[in-house]
Design an enzyme around this catalytic site. Structure first.
Site, mmCIF file in Angstrom:
data_model
loop_
_atom_site.group_PDB
_atom_site.id
_atom_site.type_symbol
_atom_site.label_atom_id
_atom_site.label_comp_id
_atom_site.label_asym_id
_atom_site.label_seq_id
_atom_site.Cartn_x
_atom_site.Cartn_y
_atom_site.Cartn_z
ATOM 1 N N ASP A 76 -65.438 56.024 30.941
ATOM 2 C CA ASP A 76 -64.821 55.384 29.780
ATOM 3 C C ASP A 76 -63.351 55.778 29.717
ATOM 4 O O ASP A 76 -63.031 56.959 29.563
ATOM 5 C CB ASP A 76 -65.559 55.827 28.511
ATOM 6 C CG ASP A 76 -65.103 55.085 27.262
ATOM 7 O OD1 ASP A 76 -64.005 54.481 27.283
ATOM 8 O OD2 ASP A 76 -65.847 55.109 26.264
ATOM 9 N N TYR B 108 -52.489 45.132 20.306
ATOM 10 C CA TYR B 108 -52.717 44.746 21.696
ATOM 11 C C TYR B 108 -51.401 44.545 22.442
ATOM 12 O O TYR B 108 -51.190 45.097 23.529
ATOM 13 C CB TYR B 108 -53.548 43.464 21.744
ATOM 14 C CG TYR B 108 -53.850 42.982 23.135
ATOM 15 C CD1 TYR B 108 -54.696 43.697 23.972
ATOM 16 C CD2 TYR B 108 -53.292 41.797 23.618
ATOM 17 C CE1 TYR B 108 -54.976 43.254 25.255
ATOM 18 C CE2 TYR B 108 -53.570 41.346 24.900
ATOM 19 C CZ TYR B 108 -54.406 42.074 25.717
ATOM 20 O OH TYR B 108 -54.681 41.637 26.988
#
Length: 254
Positions: free
Chosen positions: A71, A163
């Site tokens: 991860d 983002y």
């Protein structure tokens, strides 16, 4: 019939591809294997379906496709993955930093936690992973790194604060890494795709998705393979004198 067909562009290269279990990353994995690369195929969680996919690609193309699960939002996970890579004791030729997450919210609705989470995966985790892989490349004085940025890093689209900012940081880092690693024979470039037919696009608000598609000259979203083709170009010797570039692959976004 061609007497001397072009040899595979990545024959016997060892490539690491993050986020390779779906979307653009999966197309990069398929294309690189078809072009003769041995691929360390990274994904966040183990999956029988993905393990089977990797084995099928390896059998089909006579290469190695090795799943590696970690991860990017967990620094300790990244360290463990890097130990596994180091234990392979093989030169790493290519790194494709494709993994990432996306979500949208207006500036006043963006929490600091959401911003931190976005940067943790889209920037901090990528940099931590790349630092270690780049050291391996620098020792052998060769390598190519391709980062997956976004047109959101370059254009001020409403709702893209978290983002777009995380991808802008990655795009800027691309130029810095190219400057610092060039003398060691390591090239670093980035791709900035626009709307691409992936799960990420499907999750967008319908009106926002349509605006993005209509804003480009080709009036359609990209197919994941079209982005993978650019990753292949930047990873291969076809781009041997290209570094420090953020290549917009946007269908003529205006």
């Amino acid at each position: 019939m061609l007497k001397n067909p072009m040899p595979p562009l990545l024959k016997d290269k060892l490539a690491i591809v993050t986020g390779s279990n779906r979307g653009i990353g999966l197309e990069i994995l398929r294309l690189f294997a078809a072009q003769g690369a041995h691929v360390v195929a990274c994904a966040r969680r183990p999956s029988d379906a993905f393990t089977t996919c990797c084995q099928e690609l390896a059998d089909q193309h006579g290469t190695e496709v090795i799943p590696l699960y970690f991860d990017l939002g967990q620094p300790d996970d990244i360290k463990t993955a890097l130990h596994q890579l180091t234990a392979m004791r093989r030169p790493v030729d290519l790194l494709i930093n494709n993994a990432g997450v996306a979500s949208g919210a207006l500036f006043q609705m963006t929490t600091m936690q959401a911003l931190r989470n976005m940067f943790e995966i889209n920037f901090f985790g990528q940099i931590q992973f790349t630092q270690a892989v780049a050291r391996l490349m620098a020792r052998q004085r060769r390598g190519a790194i391709v980062n997956m940025a976004s047109v959101a890093a370059l254009h001020g689209e409403s709702g893209m604060l978290a983002y777009g900012s995380s991808k802008a940081a990655l795009a800027h880092a691309t130029r810095i890494l190219a400057t610092e690693l060039g003398a060691q024979g390591v090239r670093v470039n980035a791709i900035a795709p626009s709307a691409t037919r992936t799960d990420m696009l499907a999750q967008m608000d319908t009106a926002a998705r349509e605006r993005l598609v209509q804003a480009c000259a080709l009036k359609r979203a990209a197919e994941p393979r079209e982005i993978a083709n650019v990753a292949l170009f930047l990873a291969s010797d076809l781009s041997s004198y290209i570094t420090g570039q953020v290549l917009e692959v946007d269908g003529g976004l205006t």
